[in-house]
Design a protein around this motif. Structure first.
Motif, short mmCIF file in Angstrom:
data_model
loop_
_atom_site.label_atom_id
_atom_site.label_comp_id
_atom_site.label_asym_id
_atom_site.label_seq_id
_atom_site.Cartn_x
_atom_site.Cartn_y
_atom_site.Cartn_z
N ASN A 65 -10.95 96.46 63.24
CA ASN A 65 -10.03 97.22 64.08
C ASN A 65 -10.64 98.58 64.30
O ASN A 65 -10.90 99.30 63.36
CB ASN A 65 -8.66 97.32 63.41
CG ASN A 65 -7.60 97.81 64.36
OD1 ASN A 65 -7.90 98.34 65.42
ND2 ASN A 65 -6.36 97.64 63.98
N LEU A 66 -10.84 98.94 65.54
CA LEU A 66 -11.50 100.20 65.87
C LEU A 66 -10.53 101.34 66.13
O LEU A 66 -10.95 102.42 66.51
CB LEU A 66 -12.41 100.01 67.08
CG LEU A 66 -13.51 98.96 66.91
CD1 LEU A 66 -14.28 98.75 68.20
CD2 LEU A 66 -14.46 99.37 65.79
N TYR A 114 -9.57 85.84 68.17
CA TYR A 114 -8.25 86.41 68.41
C TYR A 114 -8.36 87.92 68.59
O TYR A 114 -9.00 88.60 67.80
CB TYR A 114 -7.32 86.10 67.23
CG TYR A 114 -5.97 86.77 67.32
CD1 TYR A 114 -4.97 86.24 68.12
CD2 TYR A 114 -5.71 87.94 66.63
CE1 TYR A 114 -3.73 86.85 68.22
CE2 TYR A 114 -4.47 88.55 66.71
CZ TYR A 114 -3.48 88.01 67.52
OH TYR A 114 -2.27 88.62 67.61
N PHE A 115 -7.72 88.43 69.65
CA PHE A 115 -7.68 89.87 69.88
C PHE A 115 -6.25 90.28 70.22
O PHE A 115 -5.58 89.61 71.00
CB PHE A 115 -8.59 90.28 71.04
CG PHE A 115 -8.41 91.71 71.44
CD1 PHE A 115 -8.99 92.72 70.69
CD2 PHE A 115 -7.62 92.05 72.53
CE1 PHE A 115 -8.81 94.04 71.03
CE2 PHE A 115 -7.43 93.38 72.87
CZ PHE A 115 -8.03 94.39 72.13
N ALA A 116 -5.80 91.37 69.64
CA ALA A 116 -4.51 91.96 69.98
C ALA A 116 -4.65 93.47 69.90
O ALA A 116 -5.21 94.00 68.94
CB ALA A 116 -3.42 91.47 69.05
N THR A 117 -4.16 94.15 70.92
CA THR A 117 -4.21 95.61 70.95
C THR A 117 -3.50 96.15 69.72
O THR A 117 -2.38 95.75 69.41
CB THR A 117 -3.54 96.14 72.23
OG1 THR A 117 -4.21 95.57 73.35
CG2 THR A 117 -3.62 97.65 72.31
N GLY A 118 -4.16 97.04 69.02
CA GLY A 118 -3.59 97.62 67.81
C GLY A 118 -3.83 96.79 66.56
O GLY A 118 -3.69 97.30 65.45
N GLU A 119 -4.15 95.52 66.73
CA GLU A 119 -4.41 94.65 65.59
C GLU A 119 -5.91 94.39 65.40
O GLU A 119 -6.32 93.94 64.34
CB GLU A 119 -3.70 93.30 65.75
CG GLU A 119 -2.20 93.41 65.70
CD GLU A 119 -1.53 92.05 65.86
OE1 GLU A 119 -2.13 91.03 65.47
OE2 GLU A 119 -0.42 92.03 66.39
#
Length: 101
Positions: A99-100, A11-16
């Motif tokens: 989270n980078l 799972y990937f979500a921008t900001g998450e």
């Protein structure tokens, strides 16, 4: 009797950030572990299919979920990967989140 399988979620979500989950058990137990939100993205494999993917190793087909799951096992859980290759079964749960930002 319900058969144990392997579940994999990426799972990937921008900001998450990025979350990977890899675990064994029945389908219901795996869905309980990941929760209802991540259950939508689960992919399931038999131990026999995973054993074949681990033995084949190093495939360039990175879009194939079983190849990604096998690479996660080899890279992050090498002892589990070896147990599956040798015995065809192993109980495990693994969750990695980063989270980078």
């Amino acid at each position: 009797m319900k058969q144990d399988i392997i579940g994999f979620c990426e799972y990937f979500a921008t900001g998450e950030g990025m979350t990977y989950m890899l675990m064994s058990g029945t389908e219901e137990a795996i869905k309980d572990f990941v929760g209802p939100y991540f259950s939508i993205g689960l992919t399931f494999f038999s131990f026999e299919d995973m054993k074949k993917a681990l033995i084949a190793g190093g495939s360039n087909d990175i879009d194939n979920p079983i190849v990604k799951a096998a690479e996660m096992l080899n890279g992050h859980l090498p002892t589990v990967a070896k147990l599956i290759q040798k015995y065809g079964y192993c109980e495990f749960t693994y969750k990695l989140h980063y989270n980078l930002t």
